[in-house]
Design a protein around this motif. Structure first.
Motif, PDB file in Angstrom:
ATOM      1  N   ALA A 134     -86.779 -18.778 -70.317  1.00  0.00           N
ATOM      2  CA  ALA A 134     -85.764 -19.591 -70.996  1.00  0.00           C
ATOM      3  C   ALA A 134     -86.360 -20.965 -71.242  1.00  0.00           C
ATOM      4  O   ALA A 134     -87.368 -21.349 -70.630  1.00  0.00           O
ATOM      5  N   ARG A 135     -85.747 -21.710 -72.138  1.00  0.00           N
ATOM      6  CA  ARG A 135     -86.262 -23.034 -72.486  1.00  0.00           C
ATOM      7  C   ARG A 135     -86.329 -23.931 -71.255  1.00  0.00           C
ATOM      8  O   ARG A 135     -85.358 -24.032 -70.490  1.00  0.00           O
ATOM      9  N   GLU A 137     -85.931 -27.123 -69.250  1.00  0.00           N
ATOM     10  CA  GLU A 137     -85.028 -28.255 -69.429  1.00  0.00           C
ATOM     11  C   GLU A 137     -85.757 -29.589 -69.370  1.00  0.00           C
ATOM     12  O   GLU A 137     -85.326 -30.561 -70.002  1.00  0.00           O
ATOM     13  N   ASP A 175     -87.741 -21.827 -76.854  1.00  0.00           N
ATOM     14  CA  ASP A 175     -86.990 -20.964 -75.942  1.00  0.00           C
ATOM     15  C   ASP A 175     -87.906 -20.200 -75.005  1.00  0.00           C
ATOM     16  O   ASP A 175     -87.502 -19.855 -73.883  1.00  0.00           O
ATOM     17  N   VAL A 312     -76.244 -26.827 -81.792  1.00  0.00           N
ATOM     18  CA  VAL A 312     -77.165 -25.917 -81.123  1.00  0.00           C
ATOM     19  C   VAL A 312     -76.395 -25.127 -80.073  1.00  0.00           C
ATOM     20  O   VAL A 312     -75.776 -25.712 -79.175  1.00  0.00           O
ATOM     21  N   THR A 314     -76.684 -22.568 -77.041  1.00  0.00           N
ATOM     22  CA  THR A 314     -77.629 -22.040 -76.063  1.00  0.00           C
ATOM     23  C   THR A 314     -76.907 -21.042 -75.160  1.00  0.00           C
ATOM     24  O   THR A 314     -75.730 -21.222 -74.831  1.00  0.00           O
ATOM     25  N   ASP A 316     -77.785 -17.455 -72.219  1.00  0.00           N
ATOM     26  CA  ASP A 316     -78.681 -16.515 -71.556  1.00  0.00           C
ATOM     27  C   ASP A 316     -78.168 -15.100 -71.767  1.00  0.00           C
ATOM     28  O   ASP A 316     -76.950 -14.868 -71.804  1.00  0.00           O
ATOM     29  N   GLY A 349     -83.454 -16.550 -72.166  1.00  0.00           N
ATOM     30  CA  GLY A 349     -82.660 -17.688 -72.586  1.00  0.00           C
ATOM     31  C   GLY A 349     -82.921 -17.978 -74.058  1.00  0.00           C
ATOM     32  O   GLY A 349     -84.078 -17.950 -74.504  1.00  0.00           O
ATOM     33  N   TYR A 350     -81.881 -18.281 -74.818  1.00  0.00           N
ATOM     34  CA  TYR A 350     -82.023 -18.415 -76.266  1.00  0.00           C
ATOM     35  C   TYR A 350     -81.229 -19.609 -76.778  1.00  0.00           C
ATOM     36  O   TYR A 350     -80.305 -20.101 -76.121  1.00  0.00           O
ATOM     37  N   SER A 351     -81.599 -20.045 -77.988  1.00  0.00           N
ATOM     38  CA  SER A 351     -80.833 -21.072 -78.690  1.00  0.00           C
ATOM     39  C   SER A 351     -80.683 -20.657 -80.143  1.00  0.00           C
ATOM     40  O   SER A 351     -81.540 -19.945 -80.688  1.00  0.00           O
TER      41      SER A 351
END
Length: 392
Positions: A134-135, A137, A175, A312, A314, A316, A349-351
């Motif tokens: 996932a992205r 942070e 991501d 945006v 976001t 999971d 994890g995605y956006s």
């Protein structure tokens, strides 16, 4: 038999193509591959890397033209080969911590440590690419131990210029990966082997029970003015403008192999597994496949002024071993669907950005809208919804 013969024996029997073609048909024999100097044939499409086995000093290219129109003619207008410099390090190992009892879906402070062996023939490296579920942070810090008593706690810089001594910069965050740059870590003086340690601290999260992080190191030799595209196959450096983009270079990766690098229990009071794998505690996961659903900024203003023009989303996705359709739908308060975005996703994890336009490409009127995210997978749980405010 020819490949097994001694060099002097080969020289006595080697024929040129012209000499071979001049032989009578009954004296010609089947042509066998020269396995010492030539590897097997491989298909290479435009832009693909060529697997060149070591020990072969030559490369031969065959271009095959295929056409269903006998009147058609095709030419090659440009043929270019890009090659990498010698290996940037002798070897580079990596380890990550904490590696056990990490809470799945929760942001965690991870420490990734590299041990790079650098000999006199190596050029060194100045980029680190880390693949994440996932992205990330935040990239919290980079420390370098050059192994000769010199320890550097690098200072973050966020401008777009060259990276100076004692500095590091976030070059790319997506991501599935992040890339940091720092001054080149090269071999020691007087042909001495150097074992350099690089420690990167970052905030991220894991989704599944087991996550295998991966990392590459690169040596990027171009200036900051070149555009970069970061992929799993390398760093592509581009020049020119939007209409005349051209490839300046491709920097090939050297993979980080997992191994026991440091004693995390002693240095950081963290659990480790002597690898790049992390085992998570999934007991607190919700029944829904889609979690950590957030929308920012909210409200947003898609008026073309480059300030909060996009929202945006976001989220999971958990417990999906193979890609399944995930739907993001935007409804107005009358229940009419204004926008549908469909993606094929597995765990991670995605956006997703929304520019405030409907399926016809028109900007929606200001007001409140319902964002709904769902999936067709079995045991998906309830669809998740959020209210989005569009303002001008």
């Amino acid at each position: 038999m020819f490949s097994a013969a001694l060099p002097e024996d080969r020289a006595r029997v080697r024929l040129t193509r012209a000499e071979y073609k001049a032989l009578p048909g009954n004296e010609r024999r089947h042509v066998e591959p020269d396995l010492e100097f030539w590897s097997g044939v491989q298909l290479a499409n435009n832009g693909q890397l060529i697997n060149a086995p070591s020990g072969r000093p030559f490369i031969q290219i065959e271009v095959e033209f295929l056409s269903e129109n006998p009147a058609a003619a095709t030419i090659i207008s440009n043929l270019r080969f890009e090659y990498s410099a010698p290996q940037i390090t002798d070897q580079v190992f990596g380890e990550i911590a904490p590696a056990v009892d990490v809470i799945a879906g929760r942001d965690t402070s991870f420490v990734l440590v590299l041990n790079a062996g650098l000999g006199a023939e190596n050029n060194g490296f100045n980029r680190l690419q880390v693949f994440t579920p996932a992205r990330a942070e935040a990239i919290e810090g980079v420390e370098v131990d050059l192994g000769d008593g010199e320890f550097l706690n690098l200072e973050r810089v966020d401008d777009g210029g060259e990276i100076g001594a004692g500095q590091f910069r976030e070059l790319y965050v997506a991501d599935d990966q992040f890339v940091v740059g720092f001054p080149t870590i090269g071999p020691a003086e007087e042909d001495q082997v150097r074992n350099a340690l690089v420690k990167v601290r970052f905030q991220g999260r894991v989704i599944d029970f087991r996550t295998n992080f991966a990392a590459n190191v690169f040596l990027d030799t171009l200036g900051a003015e070149a555009e970069r595209r970061f992929t799993s196959s390398g760093i592509l450096a581009l020049g020119g403008n939007e209409s005349t983009l051209d490839t300046l270079a491709i920097f090939l990766p050297q993979r980080v192999e997992d191994n026991d690098v440091v004693d995390f229990a002693a240095t950081d009071q963290l659990s480790d597994r002597n690898s790049l794998a992390v085992i998570a505690d999934i007991s607190a996961q919700s029944e829904n496949l889609v979690t950590n659903f957030k929308v920012v900024p909210n409200p947003f203003t898609p008026n073309g002024d480059d300030v909060n023009d996009e929202v945006v989303v976001t989220f999971d996705v958990q417990r999906l071993l193979t890609p399944k359709p995930v739907y993001l739908e935007i409804f107005d308060l009358n229940g009419r669907r204004r926008r549908l975005i469909e993606r094929q996703l597995s765990s991670g994890g995605y956006s997703q950005q929304w520019d405030g336009r409907d399926d016809a490409g028109q900007v929606v009127p200001p007001g409140l809208y319902l964002l709904r995210i769902s999936t067709d997978a079995d045991h998906a749980g309830e669809a998740q919804t959020r209210i989005i405010s569009v303002a001008y």
